[in-house]
Design an enzyme around this catalytic site. Structure first.
Site, PDB file in Angstrom:
ATOM      1  N   TYR A 185       0.841  -1.205   0.000  1.00  0.00           N
ATOM      2  CA  TYR A 185       0.000   0.000   0.000  1.00  0.00           C
ATOM      3  C   TYR A 185       0.869   1.245   0.000  1.00  0.00           C
ATOM      4  O   TYR A 185       2.049   1.219   0.368  1.00  0.00           O
ATOM      5  CB  TYR A 185      -0.963   0.010   1.189  1.00  0.00           C
ATOM      6  N   CYS A 186       0.278   2.347  -0.438  1.00  0.00           N
ATOM      7  CA  CYS A 186       0.945   3.656  -0.427  1.00  0.00           C
ATOM      8  C   CYS A 186      -0.154   4.713  -0.318  1.00  0.00           C
ATOM      9  O   CYS A 186      -1.296   4.395   0.011  1.00  0.00           O
ATOM     10  CB  CYS A 186       1.807   3.847  -1.675  1.00  0.00           C
ATOM     11  N   THR A 187       0.158   5.954  -0.575  1.00  0.00           N
ATOM     12  CA  THR A 187      -0.810   7.036  -0.352  1.00  0.00           C
ATOM     13  C   THR A 187      -2.020   6.948  -1.277  1.00  0.00           C
ATOM     14  O   THR A 187      -3.163   6.938  -0.825  1.00  0.00           O
ATOM     15  CB  THR A 187      -0.127   8.405  -0.523  1.00  0.00           C
TER      16      THR A 187
END
EC number: 1.14.-.-
Length: 355
Positions: free
Chosen positions: A199-201
């Protein structure tokens, strides 16, 4: 021929933005797609969006587009029409609207053509960025949280993880995405058969990272669709349990969006609970770090006594000191380790003065 870049100083642009009365919507989006002429595409979008008073940061490359922007509410529909009609691949693209928004995220439109829309450092010609992992929607993320065979991996920089992350997520401690990719492969190499949830922003980094892990032999790779922003929005909308704690760091004037009430980070100067990122007030430093209100007053918004002392000098004395110092002191880094080094030197210098 219209001017296709900004010619006004940042200070004047920021003052103009702060004086605005119109409401704005902060949003982000990205799309990987083949683009034959990024420069021509960039000029067309810049002309249209500048007329709509769009502010923000946009990267365009042969592999697609990556944008974090703010749009006047009055021009929002016109902006969407411009974007959706710009290329068939962008028709009805998902727009990640900010979780918290004061309309003051950007004050100028900067649109650049780059080699990549996210700097990944990948030079392997056999790498296929289109061979990505499986998307996970919010409810699927929550199911995966319960799976003991699933590892959540944070594909953001360490200072983003510090203020907020999924519970029990693995931190890959780096300052940049290009450093992080090979580091993640090395850290996780003993678990290639496990489920990897990246996951990331907003999704752009974890999407490419999913392809990178698959390229390096990982078998079960997933990534959160729309990143943290879409996960949190959907979870709140559907009243799902929220497994992200703390703040979501963002790369604009806000520097963060509150997701949960927990404050999981600490002031880098006194270690009290705090998750407020600031930049050192000494413009020659500008270090990104976490500072509480008490330390902000104590150090005049600076990261150390060294910078505080320099800030109190006249402009000419500051210039002379920086010239004499040259590039020997590396303080342009978002690492807490560097901050601690600066602070320790401040303590030593102070002790020498007192001695």
């Amino acid at each position: 021929m219209p001017v296709l870049h900004n010619r006004i100083s940042n200070q004047k642009l920021k003052e103009k933005m702060l004086a605005e009365t119109q409401e704005r919507q902060t949003l982000s989006f990205y799309k990987y797609f083949a683009l034959d002429n990024p420069s021509m595409f960039r000029d067309k979008l810049y002309t249209q969006w500048n007329q709509l008073s769009v502010f923000g940061r946009v990267y365009i490359a042969k592999e697609g587009i990556n944008a974090q922007i703010s749009v006047p509410i009055d021009h929002y529909n016109d902006f969407k029409a411009s974007l959706f009609n710009a290329h068939p691949a962008l028709d009805q693209i998902r727009l990640n609207t900010a979780l918290e928004d004061n309309g003051r995220s950007f004050w100028v439109l900067r649109m650049k053509v780059r080699q990549r829309i996210v700097a990944d450092g990948i030079e392997d010609e056999t790498f296929n960025p289109a061979h990505t992992g499986q998307y996970l929607k919010a409810h699927e993320v929550n199911e995966m949280i319960k799976d003991p065979d699933a590892l959540f991996v944070d594909m953001r920089n360490h200072y983003e993880y510090e203020v907020g992350h999924f519970k029990n997520a693995i931190k890959v401690p780096s300052d940049t995405f290009r450093e992080q990719l090979p580091m993640a492969v090395d850290m996780l190499k003993e678990d290639k058969e496990k489920k990897m949830v990246l996951y990331c922003t907003g999704g752009i980094r974890c999407e490419k990272a999913s392809a990178y892990l698959l390229h390096h032999g990982f078998k079960n790779v997933y990534h959160v669709e729309g990143g943290i922003i879409e996960y949190v929005r959907t979870a709140k909308k559907k009243d799902l349990p929220l497994h992200f704690i703390g703040k979501n760091f963002v790369f604009d004037e806000r520097m963060g969006e509150r997701v949960s009430e927990e404050v999981i980070a600490h002031c880098h100067q006194c270690e009290q609970f705090c998750d407020t990122h600031v930049n050192c007030h000494n413009s020659a430093c500008h270090l990104l770090f976490i500072q509480c209100a008490i330390c902000s007053e104590k150090f005049s918004g600076c990261c150390s006594a060294i910078c505080q002392e320099e800030l109190e000098l006249s402009p000419e004395e500051q210039r002379l000191r920086r010239s004499a110092r040259g590039n020997k002191i590396k303080i342009f880094n978002k690492s807490k380790d560097v901050l601690e080094t600066i602070m320790n030197k401040s303590i030593i210098d102070q002790g020498n003065k007192e001695g």
